[in-house]
Scaffold this motif. Structure first.
Motif, short mmCIF file in Angstrom:
data_model
loop_
_atom_site.label_atom_id
_atom_site.label_comp_id
_atom_site.label_asym_id
_atom_site.label_seq_id
_atom_site.Cartn_x
_atom_site.Cartn_y
_atom_site.Cartn_z
N ASN A 358 1.99 42.46 38.87
CA ASN A 358 1.68 41.51 39.93
C ASN A 358 0.55 40.57 39.48
OD1 ASN A 358 0.01 40.64 42.49
ND2 ASN A 358 2.05 41.14 43.21
N ARG A 359 0.87 39.30 39.40
CA ARG A 359 -0.08 38.32 38.83
C ARG A 359 -1.31 38.12 39.69
NH1 ARG A 359 3.78 32.97 39.72
NH2 ARG A 359 4.33 33.41 41.88
N PHE A 360 -1.13 38.21 41.02
CA PHE A 360 -2.27 37.97 41.91
C PHE A 360 -3.24 39.14 41.89
CE2 PHE A 360 1.39 35.68 43.83
CZ PHE A 360 0.95 34.39 43.54
N PHE A 363 -5.20 39.00 38.76
CA PHE A 363 -6.25 37.97 38.88
C PHE A 363 -7.43 38.51 39.67
CE2 PHE A 363 -8.20 34.13 40.64
CZ PHE A 363 -8.32 33.35 39.50
N SER A 389 -2.36 38.19 34.33
CA SER A 389 -2.02 37.32 35.45
C SER A 389 -1.38 36.03 34.97
CB SER A 389 -3.29 37.01 36.25
OG SER A 389 -3.02 36.10 37.30
N TYR A 394 0.85 33.12 36.80
CA TYR A 394 -0.20 32.52 37.62
C TYR A 394 -1.07 31.64 36.73
CZ TYR A 394 -3.71 32.06 41.30
OH TYR A 394 -4.57 31.56 42.25
N GLN A 425 -2.34 22.73 35.41
CA GLN A 425 -3.64 23.05 36.00
C GLN A 425 -4.67 21.97 35.65
OE1 GLN A 425 -4.28 25.70 38.20
NE2 GLN A 425 -2.06 25.51 38.12
#
Length: 933
Positions: A358-360, A363, A389, A394, A425
């Motif tokens: 899970n990327r979140f 993070f 992440s 992400y 980004q």
């Protein structure tokens, strides 16, 4: 009895001709000669074991299975492994399910190899996910002729190596399997053509998905739905194929249908329908849907907000290893929403979710390590989780990873900034540009990135491209047209500093003809939009009276506004103004501004800040360290000030030779200020004995490094023959180079040097010669100087009319000095109207001498009230500009108006004039003191 049953069953099976492709005995037994060579015997034993299981005769079941296993019969070994996984038969056999499955696979029993490969692929039941082992097992199965293994191996590549090489390998595997009739492989080919950037062909992907579905691989309906949902948007087709997949039992299709209605993705938001789909998906075991159901209750979407139910569904998802449920539940515990706040539990859930990709959560966990928020500070682990992440999709995590890496390696940080920028980004892009500049790298690909962002109407990218074309950075040629276009686009997109930068182009006048009015106009626009940079530039125009009426009060106000917006240049400029006020209070204010500028990163404020430290605390050691910390490109004077402290013997333990070495090292590293200081020390003999030749060389080095003012010293050395052969031509050439560098008229600039004796001897004939050359080019300064020469008879006969002609030509070119001289000359000829007109025009340009002359005129012209009011007005303007003569004359006029009384105001102006060196004011104050006695 059991033996009779076996013989009957064996006789029945052996009489049947329906068994296709009997398995060769050598593939079934390690010791084939110890039992019947007919594979049917072994198969019969296996069938009997299954019948015994049905009859719950477990003793006999495992008697048969163990007998087959003793002969290393792969199917029996695999059967034992499966039964043990179900918790059946532990008392009859020795070993773990994994050991039995491995034994079967070692016999090259393909179903066992595939079973074991899937086990390692997905993990569970005591086995960790091991994709490498799974891939090796699938490869063995392919070698044994099982093409479904090629399909499964291809799916590993497209699910776990989403890079072009992975897609290319998967394509080959799927094509081979599809050729041999594996319909699932056709679906895999569709995924390759949908997901690969290089091989992307959405039409071909749709064709493969449909063929795969029609030929019987019903799961491919989901892939068609996803194609029309995400890759080739068509809401109706997406709904159709998701619904087809849902009817065929696809939990992923049900979940995605729920998400479409939850998010309003191509359909109207319908939380009730979303909830229904999630519930159906949950019944089919969709792990994702547990988290999605929980989210509905957490946020109160389509249902009454209920944290208890949210936690219930999240926990269900956690129990089933759903990473998103772990993340959502962790967030609740982290925030204390609906549950008691528990950072430790939150981090535990984030860690579990991060381990599942899970990327979140990865993070959040990285932040915990980086900022020591619930975890002990650990940059290594922070970087690790930021990268987890980022690589999970992400993109902002790349920016954070870069910030961590930046502590140790710009090269590594740059690569992360670059990855984040490529993924859109803006924060990564800004940091990348900043880092490239700081490290003086000319990374041309950054321009491509900036242009990609600019094409997406990102204001920063347009503004930065304007800056790059303005200054010719990153290998690009300077271009006013391109800089202007990008700045205007940036301003349109809301970049408030863009107008300020455009104004600076017109102020400098090196890429476009200088136009100070246009510059001021752009500065005004920028300031009105709230640009701190624009306010700072506009303040400087008001401070110096550049194309606007000189207004110190307005300048201070603008500097204050810019300073409040943390513009470091404005902080420094405002501090300098406060220092000029001279009082202790303003000195403290100035020092506070310098300190703030320094703390905001303006290293060039370090010199001023260090001086304040010494003045306020006397802590020279701290001031020296402050300069040490700020040394570099942004504060070239820092090392010079350090050396001066050492040379003044203010730093214990530091010798003059060390100061010399510091300057030499800095100069050799490209510090022009250090080179200039070295030159001055050699010239004066400040460290060693005087060495004019070395002094000259260091002055020349200083020029090469960008200190153009050192050309004045070069001219002086050539003129006087100091350290070099005396050469008037070379001296003039040096002055000419300085004029060109400062965009001055060369002939006029050289004339000024001879007129005032700057770095050369005063020579009015040569001055007049160069002024005449400049006058032919219509240079206003030279014309005014010629007027002075002929008015005052400086090595020429006085010629008032010729002087007046020169003054008029210069005045019409806008030179305030000439306007003043023309006005004064007219007054001296009793041409009061013309005289006053020109003096007032000069005064409008804030020419202080005109203030004083106008004050004198009205003070002495008439004794009426109106004349006195005008006299006071003009002298007050001069006094406000801190002109000593203006302050003195204002004081004397006020004294006269107050019956020769030394009022408080009179005393104030006399003291101010005296402090400025005005001797008449000093004498007048002495008179005042005598009267007081």
């Amino acid at each position: 009895m059991k033996l009779i049953v076996f013989v009957v069953l064996f006789t029945f099976l052996s009489g049947c001709n329906s068994i296709p492709k009997p398995v060769a005995p050598h593939l079934l037994f390690h010791q084939p000669n110890d039992v019947s060579t007919d594979a049917l015997v072994a198969q019969s034993y296996l069938l009997l074991s299954q019948e015994a299981y049905r009859l719950k005769d477990y003793d006999y079941e495992f008697e048969l299975l163990n007998e087959l296993a003793d002969y290393e019969y792969g199917p029996a070994q695999l059967e034992i492994a499966k039964k043990l996984l179900k918790g059946h038969g532990k008392e009859y056999v020795h070993g773990t399910p994994l050991e039995w499955a491995t034994k079967a696979a070692e016999r090259d029993y393909t179903p066992a190899i595939l079973f074991l490969a899937q086990w390692y692929r997905y993990g569970g039941d005591g086995v960790d996910v091991d994709l490498k082992e799974a891939m090796n097992l699938y490869a063995r199965a392919i070698e044994l002729g099982d093409y479904s293994a090629a399909t499964e191996l291809g799916y590993i590549f497209i699910r776990h190596w989403r890079e072009e090489k992975g897609y290319e390998t998967a394509q080959q595997l799927f094509a081979n399997a599809a050729y041999h009739g594996d319909v699932k492989a056709l679906c895999g080919l569709g995924i390759v053509y949908r997901e690969s950037k290089k091989l992307k062909d959405l039409e071909k992907a749709a064709d493969y998905f449909q063929v795969s579905y029609v030929r019987g691989y019903k799961e491919c309906a989901f892939e068609l739905g996803y194609l029309y949902h995400r890759s080739k948007p068509n809401t109706q087709q997406a709904l159709r194929w998701y619904q087809v997949a849902a009817k065929n039992g696809s939990r992923d299709a049900l979940n995605n249908l729920g998400m479409m209605y939850n998010n309003g993705d191509g359909v109207d938001i319908d939380y009730s329908r979303a909830k229904s789909y999630f519930e159906q998906a949950v019944e089919l075991g969709s792990r994702l849907s547990f988290g999605n159901l929980g989210s509905l209750y957490e946020l109160g979407k389509g249902v009454e907000q209920d944290y208890d139910k949210a936690v219930y569904w999240y926990q269900k998802g956690v129990d089933r290893q759903d990473a998103q449920s772990m993340h959502n539940l962790g967030t609740l515990y982290s925030l204390g929403s609906g549950v008691e706040k528990n950072r430790e539990k939150a981090l535990s859930l984030f860690e579990q979710a991060a381990d599942l990709g899970n990327r979140f959560s990865a993070f959040n966990l990285a932040n915990a390590y980086y900022y020591a928020d619930g975890k002990e500070q650990n940059d290594e682990l922070a970087l690790e989780y930021y990268l987890v992440s980022a690589r999970a999709g992400y993109a902002p995590a790349f920016c954070q990873a870069a910030e961590v890496a930046l502590k140790d390696s710009w090269t590594l940080a740059r690569s992360y900034f670059h990855e984040g920028a490529k993924l859109g980004q803006e924060a990564c892009l800004k940091s990348l540009v900043k880092g490239l500049r700081a490290n003086k790298e000319q990374d041309i690909p950054i321009v491509g990135l900036l242009k990609a962002f600019a094409n997406r109407d990102v204001a920063f990218a347009n503004e930065m491209l304007g800056h790059i074309y303005q200054f010719g950075e990153f290998g690009l040629f300077r271009s006013f047209e391109k800089a202007q276009a990008f700045y205007l686009k940036a301003a349109e997109l809301g970049a408030v500093n863009a107008f300020a930068n455009l104004g600076f182009l017109y102020e400098q006048g090196d890429l476009v003809e200088q136009n100070l009015d246009t510059a001021a106009s752009f500065y005004q626009k920028a300031a009105e939009l709230g640009s701190a940079l624009g306010k700072n530039y506009l303040a400087t125009f008001y401070l110096n009276g550049v194309v606007v009426k000189k207004d110190r009060t307005k300048a201070v106000a603008l500097y204050q506004e810019a300073a409040e917006l943390h513009n470091t240049a404005a902080l420094i400029n405002l501090g300098d103004i406060y220092l000029d006020y001279g009082s202790r209070d303003f000195q403290l204010k100035a020092c506070a501004l310098f300190k703030k500028a320094y703390e905001l990163g303006a290293k060039r404020a370090a010199v001023r800040h260090s001086r304040c430290v010494v003045e306020q605390t006397g802590d020279i050691k701290s001031a020296y360290q402050l300069l040490e910390d700020s040394r570099g490109q942004d504060c070239s004077l820092c090392v010079v000030k350090q050396a001066e402290l050492i040379l003044n013997k203010q730093i214990e333990g530091k010798s003059q030779l060390e100061a010399f070495g510091m300057l030499q090292n800095a100069a050799q590293a490209g510090n022009a200020a250090a080179a200039y200081k070295l030159a001055s020390l050699y010239e004066s003999g400040g460290i060693k004995s005087q060495d004019l030749a070395l002094a000259f060389n260091w002055y020349r080095t200083s020029v090469t490094l960008g200190e153009v003012d050192a050309l004045n010293k070069i001219a002086e050395f050539y003129w006087a023959g100091k350290g070099v052969d005396k050469s008037e031509d070379d001296a003039v050439e040096a002055i000419s180079q300085l004029a060109k560098a400062k965009n001055f008229n060369v002939a006029s600039f050289v004339g000024e040097h001879f007129y005032h004796g700057v770095n050369v001897d005063i020579d009015l004939n040569k001055a007049r010669y160069y002024f005449m050359k400049a006058a032919q080019q219509n240079d206003g300064v030279a014309l005014n100087s010629l007027g002075v020469i002929y008015r005052d008879g400086l090595r020429v006969a006085v010629d008032t009319e010729l002087a007046k002609d020169y003054f008029e030509r210069s005045a019409h070119l806008g030179v305030p000095d000439a306007m003043h001289n023309l006005g004064a000359l007219n007054l001296s000829q009793n041409k009061e109207k013309d005289g006053l007109e020109w003096l007032q025009r000069a005064a409008e340009k804030q020419f202080v001498k005109s203030y004083i002359l106008l004050g004198d005129y009205y003070a002495s012209h008439d004794a009426n009230e109106e004349s006195m009011r005008k006299a006071v007005k003009w002298l007050k303007l001069a006094a406000d500009e801190k002109a000593p003569d203006g302050m003195y004359k204002l004081a004397m006029l006020l004294k006269k108006q107050n019956r020769n009384q030394f009022t408080i105001e009179v005393q104030m102006w006399l003291k101010a004039a005296a402090s400025g060196g005005h001797q008449a004011a000093v004498s007048e104050l002495k008179v005042f003191e005598l009267q007081r006695e």
